[in-house]
Design an enzyme around this catalytic site. Structure first.
Site, PDB file in Angstrom:
ATOM      1  N   SER A  60      29.336  45.713  52.551  1.00  0.00           N
ATOM      2  CA  SER A  60      29.097  47.041  52.855  1.00  0.00           C
ATOM      3  C   SER A  60      28.122  47.161  53.987  1.00  0.00           C
ATOM      4  CB  SER A  60      29.103  48.157  51.790  1.00  0.00           C
ATOM      5  OG  SER A  60      30.055  48.061  50.815  1.00  0.00           O
TER       6      SER A  60
HETATM    7  N1  SAH Z   1      29.011  45.618  46.726  1.00  0.00           N
HETATM    8  C1  SAH Z   1      29.411  44.432  47.535  1.00  0.00           C
HETATM    9  C2  SAH Z   1      30.696  44.952  48.269  1.00  0.00           C
HETATM   10  C3  SAH Z   1      31.851  43.975  47.933  1.00  0.00           C
HETATM   11  S1  SAH Z   1      33.109  44.275  48.392  1.00  0.00           S
HETATM   12  C4  SAH Z   1      28.257  43.600  48.018  1.00  0.00           C
HETATM   13  O1  SAH Z   1      27.089  44.239  48.368  1.00  0.00           O
HETATM   14  O2  SAH Z   1      28.754  42.868  48.738  1.00  0.00           O
HETATM   15  C5  SAH Z   1      34.221  45.119  47.080  1.00  0.00           C
HETATM   16  C6  SAH Z   1      34.348  44.088  46.022  1.00  0.00           C
HETATM   17  O3  SAH Z   1      35.059  44.916  44.975  1.00  0.00           O
HETATM   18  C7  SAH Z   1      35.232  42.949  46.364  1.00  0.00           C
HETATM   19  O4  SAH Z   1      34.542  41.778  46.276  1.00  0.00           O
HETATM   20  C8  SAH Z   1      36.426  42.959  45.499  1.00  0.00           C
HETATM   21  O5  SAH Z   1      36.861  41.923  45.013  1.00  0.00           O
HETATM   22  C9  SAH Z   1      35.863  43.746  44.153  1.00  0.00           C
HETATM   23  N2  SAH Z   1      36.858  44.573  43.375  1.00  0.00           N
HETATM   24  C10 SAH Z   1      38.041  45.269  43.937  1.00  0.00           C
HETATM   25  N3  SAH Z   1      38.727  45.562  42.881  1.00  0.00           N
HETATM   26  C11 SAH Z   1      37.940  45.140  41.578  1.00  0.00           C
HETATM   27  C12 SAH Z   1      38.084  45.474  40.295  1.00  0.00           C
HETATM   28  N4  SAH Z   1      39.081  46.206  39.512  1.00  0.00           N
HETATM   29  N5  SAH Z   1      36.961  45.078  39.451  1.00  0.00           N
HETATM   30  C13 SAH Z   1      36.124  44.493  39.985  1.00  0.00           C
HETATM   31  N6  SAH Z   1      35.763  44.194  41.121  1.00  0.00           N
HETATM   32  C14 SAH Z   1      36.826  44.440  42.047  1.00  0.00           C
END
Ligand code: SAH
Length: 213
Positions: A60
């Site tokens: 993000s």
């Molecule tokens: N906070 C992260 C942002 C990653 S993007 C960072 O700092 O890099 C969001 C993430 O949410 C993705 O990796 C995706 O695989 C995950 N995601 C989506 N649905 C999910 C779920 N039900 N449980 C766990 N992770 C999930």
């Protein structure tokens, strides 16, 4: 790269955008975002932009990370208590959270990213970060109740499990789908009188998906 100076410029920009929580600004200045992205993207690591982290997911924007964590902390002066993050991704936000919360439980549904986050966080040795592999739609009951829950992926609605696992007095911050393809930030407070919600600005997050892969 002399990342300290570049990071301080980023922190000044975040403050200029209205982030005032000193713990949040301190954490954004301390965690080296360039260590969480591919070497080809290092030059963009301190720009206010999301970047690909593999498997179709993104880290993000710093502006959104700091805004959401500031909302989550809700004006706390010290650290907040236990926090659950849904969507570990590359582990960047979990690292930032580790400096402003007592304990961080962070769950990821994609094995490849869960492993990448573990690798990325190893050098930081953050004993209060707990990385979990699983479907965050059901939260993580073993760590509940949480003072804060923060989601990095947007669904149609907030799963009831998250509300159940939030402490009374706790706050949840998550992107939710509000219309055809649009998302907004939802802030939900669990009070002794019940749940209070407000919808804030538009955001763009990857979709919340169920199951593991
Ligand atoms: N906070 C992260 C942002 C990653 S993007 C960072 O700092 O890099 C969001 C993430 O949410 C993705 O990796 C995706 O695989 C995950 N995601 C989506 N649905 C999910 C779920 N039900 N449980 C766990 N992770 C999930």
């Amino acid at each position: 790269m002399d990342s300290q100076a570049v990071r301080q410029r980023m922190v000044q920009k975040l403050a200029g955008q209205g982030v005032t929580d000193p713990l949040v600004l301190g954490a954004m200045g301390a965690i080296e975002r360039h260590r969480f992205v591919d070497s080809a993207l290092v030059n963009q690591a301190y720009e206010d932009t999301s970047l690909p982290i593999g498997l179709g997911q993104t880290i993000s924007k710093p502006g959104v990370v700091s805004r959401m964590i500031e909302l989550l902390r809700n004006g706390a002066t010290g650290r907040v208590g236990r926090v659950l993050e849904i969507g570990t991704g590359c582990g960047y936000q979990a690292a930032v959270l580790s400096l402003v919360a007592d304990e961080v439980y962070s769950i990821e549904r994609l094995r490849g990213l869960h492993d990448k986050a573990r690798e990325n966080l190893r050098h930081l040795r953050l004993p209060n970060v707990h990385l979990l592999f699983g479907d965050g739609m059901v939260g993580y009951a073993k760590g509940a109740p949480y003072a804060g829950i923060i989601a990095a992926a947007g669904g149609e609605a907030v799963p009831q499990a998250w509300v159940d696992q939030l402490a009374v007095g706790g706050r949840l911050v998550a992107p939710v789908v509000t219309g055809a393809g649009t998302q907004a930030l939802l802030v939900l407070d669990k009070t002794p009188q019940g749940v209070r919600q407000s919808l804030l600005e538009a955001v763009h997050f990857v979709p919340l998906k169920s199951g593991i892969a």
